[in-house]
Design an enzyme around this catalytic site. Structure first.
Site, PDB file in Angstrom:
ATOM      1  N   GLU A 147     -26.274  51.803 -73.732  1.00 45.61           N
ATOM      2  CA  GLU A 147     -24.980  51.243 -74.126  1.00 45.61           C
ATOM      3  C   GLU A 147     -23.829  51.939 -73.420  1.00 45.61           C
ATOM      4  OE1 GLU A 147     -24.620  51.132 -78.351  1.00 45.61           O
ATOM      5  OE2 GLU A 147     -26.320  49.761 -78.616  1.00 45.61           O
ATOM      6  N   HIS A 181     -22.898  43.674 -80.903  1.00 43.23           N
ATOM      7  CA  HIS A 181     -23.760  44.039 -82.026  1.00 43.23           C
ATOM      8  C   HIS A 181     -23.819  42.948 -83.096  1.00 43.23           C
ATOM      9  CE1 HIS A 181     -22.938  47.936 -80.153  1.00 43.23           C
ATOM     10  NE2 HIS A 181     -24.003  48.408 -80.766  1.00 43.23           N
TER      11      HIS A 181
END
Length: 301
Positions: A147, A181
């Site tokens: 990420e 997310h």
């Protein structure tokens, strides 16, 4: 001043990177969420880590070659903008110290009140847990690395070269990080169909808010330190700590249910926790700029 890369193009690339990161997770039955298989199943985690690693590598290479083109620079200059080199060891240590101050209370609760310090003394058991358990490896190693390589190293330099204001880089781009997310809402509904819809939505909204807020902090740290290593370690640390307790009491592990002084001692140890909670936040704020100052900074502010 004209920029070879427009802001719209930079944000477009960031959005495209997000899709490249997320969509392949649904391209195969090995990585898709399933009602009859937990998200923490080792075979699912292994497949997903492999998939996002390939996606992150592809996006990182794209940014590397774009930077080489728009900057007409060397490979070293591109790696410098992406935070890969120099590593920024000093910056990393100072940033970890700063983050430790912010999480002083949760660290106190974990190490002292819950007695986890014994596991470290008895053979670094928490590290063995990360090595042996796939969910821990995903949360504390693979997730933070992929990420941060994508949303910091591959995205932030493009926004800077496109002339985006620091405010947009710090606060707007993390919204994309937060939206990355949101797909967990679908996965949660698939794997937990018995959970009420309202509760699932509230869970997703909280996750979006937290990840967006963390993304803003990570962008700030990345711009100030110029070190990808620093934000990866901060990300891993925050994942391990979770959200700090903001209410309730803490109870030391050594107090038994029959201990007559348990209530009084719990108040004392809880008081220490909340002093550290607010004191740590104050120390973090006072030292935010001092401990993130670096000659490697990607932006001066």
């Amino acid at each position: 001043m004209e920029h070879p890369l427009t802001e719209a193009q930079a944000f477009g690339l960031l959005t495209a990177y997000t899709f490249v990161y997320v969509l392949p997770l649904y391209a195969s039955s090995k990585t898709r969420a399933s009602p009859d298989r937990s998200r923490d199943a080792p075979e699912a985690i292994r497949a997903r880590i492999w998939t996002v690693s390939l996606s992150t590598t592809a996006c990182s290479l794209a940014t590397f070659f774009i930077l080489r083109h728009v900057c007409s620079g060397t490979a070293c200059s591109a790696l410098r903008l992406m935070g890969y080199w120099p590593l920024g060891v000093t910056e990393t240590l100072k940033t970890c110290l700063l983050t430790g101050a912010l999480f002083a209370a949760p660290l106190y609760e974990c190490l002292v009140v819950d007695g986890v310090w014994r596991e470290w003394v008895d053979g670094l058991e928490p590290l063995r847990h990360v090595w042996a358990e796939w969910p821990a490896w995903r949360n504390y190693v693979a997730g933070p690395i992929t990420e941060e390589c994508l949303f910091r190293a591959a995205a932030v330099p493009l926004l800077l070269k496109a002339g985006s204001s620091l405010g947009r880089v710090i606060f707007l781009s993390p919204v994309v990080f937060g939206l990355a997310h949101v797909h967990h809402f679908y996965e949660f509904r698939v794997t937990h169909p018995e959970t009420p819809l309202v509760a699932a939505i509230a869970r997703s909204v909280l996750q979006f808010a937290y990840t967006s807020l963390f993304g803003a902090l990570a962008n700030f740290l990345f711009l100030r330190t110029g070190s990808l290593l620093a934000v990866v370690l901060v990300h891993a640390f925050c994942n391990s700590m979770g959200l700090p307790r903001v209410w309730g009491s803490v109870e030391p592990y050594w107090l038994s249910q029959a201990d007559a002084s348990k209530s009084r001692q719990a108040v004392l140890w809880s008081g220490v926790y909340y002093v550290l909670l607010f004191g740590g936040a104050y120390a973090w704020w006072r030292n935010l700029y001092t401990l993130t100052e670096s000659p490697l900074a990607l932006a001066v502010f």
